[in-house]
Design a protein around this motif. Structure first.
Motif, PDB file in Angstrom:
ATOM      1  N   ASP A   1       2.763   1.532   4.398  1.00  0.00           N
ATOM      2  CA  ASP A   1       3.139   2.261   3.192  1.00  0.00           C
ATOM      3  C   ASP A   1       3.007   1.329   1.978  1.00  0.00           C
ATOM      4  N   PHE A   2       3.252   1.879   0.809  1.00  0.00           N
ATOM      5  CA  PHE A   2       3.086   1.101  -0.417  1.00  0.00           C
ATOM      6  C   PHE A   2       4.006  -0.126  -0.410  1.00  0.00           C
ATOM      7  N   GLY A   3       5.175   0.030   0.168  1.00  0.00           N
ATOM      8  CA  GLY A   3       6.131  -1.066   0.225  1.00  0.00           C
ATOM      9  C   GLY A   3       5.599  -2.229   1.051  1.00  0.00           C
TER      10      GLY A   3
ATOM     11  N   LEU B   1      11.861  -2.367  -5.824  1.00  0.00           N
ATOM     12  CA  LEU B   1      11.998  -1.477  -4.662  1.00  0.00           C
ATOM     13  C   LEU B   1      13.110  -1.956  -3.727  1.00  0.00           C
TER      14      LEU B   1
ATOM     15  N   GLY C   1      16.393  -0.850  -5.286  1.00  0.00           N
ATOM     16  CA  GLY C   1      16.214   0.488  -5.859  1.00  0.00           C
ATOM     17  C   GLY C   1      17.128   1.488  -5.187  1.00  0.00           C
ATOM     18  N   THR C   2      16.548   2.503  -4.574  1.00  0.00           N
ATOM     19  CA  THR C   2      17.344   3.481  -3.836  1.00  0.00           C
ATOM     20  C   THR C   2      17.586   2.962  -2.418  1.00  0.00           C
TER      21      THR C   2
ATOM     22  N   GLU D   1      16.606   4.394   0.258  1.00  0.00           N
ATOM     23  CA  GLU D   1      15.348   4.525   1.004  1.00  0.00           C
ATOM     24  C   GLU D   1      14.379   3.393   0.680  1.00  0.00           C
ATOM     25  N   SER D   2      14.236   3.097  -0.614  1.00  0.00           N
ATOM     26  CA  SER D   2      13.264   2.058  -0.965  1.00  0.00           C
ATOM     27  C   SER D   2      13.735   0.707  -0.416  1.00  0.00           C
TER      28      SER D   2
ATOM     29  N   ARG E   1      12.965   0.617   3.322  1.00  0.00           N
ATOM     30  CA  ARG E   1      11.529   0.451   3.582  1.00  0.00           C
ATOM     31  C   ARG E   1      11.075  -0.981   3.303  1.00  0.00           C
ATOM     32  N   MET E   2      11.608  -1.569   2.245  1.00  0.00           N
ATOM     33  CA  MET E   2      11.206  -2.946   1.917  1.00  0.00           C
ATOM     34  C   MET E   2      11.738  -3.934   2.957  1.00  0.00           C
TER      35      MET E   2
END
Lengths: 330, 255, 94
Positions: B95-97, B150, B153-154, B156-157, B160-161
């Motif tokens: 993913d982008f992360g 990220l 951030g939230t 979720e972010s 993911r990170m």
């Protein structure tokens, strides 16, 4: 073109007597080539038509990244990869400039993107055709961007200030696109027999879709008449198409490729090339969503947008936290 | 410049050039698919810088090798076992992360490495590093900002990170694992011993991950095998299939 | 729209010695990122040496109805423009 068949709300162009005083003043400015700026008074239909036109133009740039992006990871040399990547990046930039121009009319970029994803806004028919061999990359730059430039050069004179300024910036960057395309296809046309075959195949497949970009003849269209009165359209579809054919046929001949339309013939009397029209049934099918790549293109765009939601939200949330911490510290 | 074994210098240059080649390729895969237009444009700039660096590193590698090979020959006509990039850069984007975390972990190394290479006794290397280090400084500014944003951030972010860091961290150590090639470069003053860069790296990465509220995973296992070509991941072969296809299918053409 | 990044106006100094000029706009979550995005979006062809960004909502603009009173008085002050003055050619460039 990148904005095809944009409709206005009117069924005929108003006479001067039918216009309100502010509309008369507005039309006078346009007739005198004075630009309309975001805060100026404008008829609601002018505003809405522009949002549709600029939005469609912006969507075309962004969806237009996909067919060329399809070859970035397969570009045959490092230099070609860099050129192609820079070119596709420019398309993203052009999309960004155009969304910004649309945003001055009171609609946000995210709203426009969602309208596209819901199928309520369109993008140019050309990007629903596939890129199947490396010569397509040359042909897209040369033919597709070549066709786009003809329209965009005319649109630099459009009446809406932010749109006109976006077009000026875009045209400066676009001339690189057509030239890199032609230089790539020259290598192919003058290369090995296989390369020449790729070049011919690309031109054969993309010629008629490129002609479709200008849209069906609009000499009798009331929408075009209104758009021309407002100078958000500057030349008719047929005029622009003819200009494209006249400039492109000698370029095909120079490459030593066969003309993709055997009926192309110089008409001494008109001073133009005669040529065959594309299959307009096919065009309307592509517009309706039945082109070879419509479903894939939209799925790709939606996926990028949905997969990116957590990123956009995450970074925004961080910005909020940071701002709150700053306030708390003061 | 002290005498140095040509083949070792060639290997060193391949390591530099293959890192930028493969990572530039990975980053270019995002074009047209990023979360937002501004990121799409920024990632393309990063990829373009990396492709430009590749042309310089592999161009010089070809000269040192002395068989008349161009940067393109080296990029498009070697098989997987001849590639000398670290495994980190050939891992799929995810993913982008994960892409941004990989970018940050690489940029941090690259910005430090290039800083030292500007003082190389090899003038060509010093000149390439001088140009590339300006780009790397911007890359690390951008990728560290995204990692912080990220990570902090939230929920979720953040999660993911953290998952991206957990996945990628075992690949970091390879960038600092010295071998005889590195020692030869260090002895000749051509390049620093990568092992000596680790403290500087840990300080930079630690500061950013701390701000990002992310935790470096426990365990110190290191995946290796890219820099010496002993064992790449399965992913590299697929990447090369795509990247090299035209050159392989139509040999000897001009493009 | 929910969670849309704010809009920023971008001003770039093209060369040393020139004023910053409005070049366009973009979206970014905060000012720092807006500057980085501006670099990536608006200086791809070496267009700038310095970047300003300001969130679009913070720009106060004259409204068109004020256009008359704000701008017309200066139109009559043509003496502010150098071409207003006839200078004899013999004195050279001024």
């Amino acid at each position: 073109m990148y904005a095809q068949m944009v409709k206005t709300a009117s069924n005929r162009v108003k006479t001067r007597e039918e216009m309100s005083p502010e509309e008369q003043h507005f039309q006078d400015k346009i007739d005198n080539d004075v630009k309309i700026e975001p805060k100026d008074w404008m008829p609601e239909d002018y505003r809405r038509t522009l949002i549709r036109q600029i939005g469609q133009h912006a969507h075309s740039e962004v969806v237009g990244q996909l067919p060329e992006g399809n070859w970035i990871t397969r570009a045959p040399t490092l230099e070609r990869k860099a050129i192609l990547l820079a070119k596709v990046q420019d398309e993203a930039g052009h999309g960004l400039y155009l969304y910004s121009a649309a945003e001055t009319l009171g609609v946000s970029r995210d709203e426009l993107i969602e309208l596209l994803h819901e199928g309520k806004m369109k993008y140019s028919s050309i990007f629903n055709y596939p890129t199947l061999n490396w010569a397509d990359i040359g042909a897209v730059g040369w033919l597709v961007d070549g066709a786009a430039i003809i329209n965009q050069v005319a649109l630099q004179r459009t009446s809406y200030g932010p749109y006109s300024r976006a077009m000026i910036r875009i045209c400066k960057e676009e001339s690189f696109h057509a030239r890199q395309g032609y230089s790539a296809i020259m290598k192919m046309a003058f290369g090995t027999p296989e390369q020449k075959k790729m070049a011919q195949d690309a031109v054969n497949r993309l010629w008629f879709p490129a002609l479709m970009m200008f849209g069906p003849s609009d000499k009798d269209s009331v929408h075009s008449e209104q758009s021309m009165a407002w100078k958000i359209k500057v030349k008719t579809n047929d005029e622009l198409r003819q200009q494209f054919v006249d400039q492109t046929v000698p370029q095909i001949d120079y490459l030593g490729l066969e003309r993709p339309d055997p009926t192309i013939k110089w008409n001494e009397e008109r001073g133009h090339y005669d040529f065959a029209m594309p299959d307009w049934d096919e065009f309307f099918n592509v517009i309706k969503g039945n082109g070879p790549c419509n479903a894939d293109r939209m799925e790709n765009r939606r996926k990028a947008w949905e997969d990116g939601a957590w990123v956009r939200e995450g970074l925004l949330e961080h910005a909020r936290k940071k701002a709150a911490r700053k306030v708390a510290a003061e | 410049m002290a005498e140095v074994d040509k083949d070792k210098l060639y290997q060193f240059l391949l390591r530099m050039g293959d890192n930028t080649l493969i990572l530039g390729h990975r980053v270019s895969e995002w074009c047209g698919h990023s979360p937002v237009l501004e990121e799409d444009i920024a990632l393309a700039n990063t990829a373009l810088d990396l492709i430009g660096q590749t042309q310089m590193w592999l161009g010089y590698a070809g000269e040192v090798q002395g068989e008349g090979k161009s940067a393109d020959d080296l990029a498009f006509l070697r098989d997987a076992w001849d590639f000398r990039n670290v495994l980190l850069v050939e891992l799929p984007n995810g993913d982008f992360g994960r892409t941004m975390m990989r970018q940050f972990l690489y940029d941090a190394w690259s910005s430090i490495m290039l800083g030292h290479l500007q003082k190389s006794t090899d003038e060509r290397i010093a000149a390439i590093a001088a140009k590339a280090s300006k780009e790397a400084a911007y890359h690390v500014e951008r990728s560290s900002g995204t990692v912080v944003g990220l990570g902090d951030g939230t929920e979720e972010s953040h999660n993911r990170m953290q998952a991206a860091l957990d996945y990628l961290w075992p690949y970091v150590g390879e960038m600092f694992a010295s071998d005889e090639i590195d020692l030869a470069m260090a002895a000749a003053g051509i390049a620093p011993d990568p092992a000596n860069l680790r403290d500087e790296y840990d300080a930079l990465v630690g500061r950013v991950l701390d701000e990002a509220t992310l935790a470096i995973p426990a365990g110190n296992y290191v995946h290796k095998g890219g820099r010496d070509g002993r064992m790449h991941t399965e992913h590299l072969g697929h990447l090369l299939c795509e990247m090299q296809w035209l050159q392989r299918a139509y040999p000897g053409c001009e493009w | 729209m929910k969670n849309e990044w704010p809009l920023w106006e971008v001003f770039i100094r093209g060369q040393h010695g020139l004023a910053h000029r409005h070049v366009g706009s973009l979206h970014a979550p905060d000012a720092e990122t807006a500057i980085l995005n501006a670099r990536d979006v608006y200086t791809r062809r070496n267009e700038g040496v310095s970047i300003w960004v300001v969130e679009a909502k913070h720009i106060a603009a004259s409204s068109p109805s004020e256009k008359g009173p704000l701008f017309e008085p200066s139109e009559s002050k043509i003496y502010r423009h150098p071409t207003f003055f006839d200078i004899p050619e013999e004195v050279g460039h001024m």
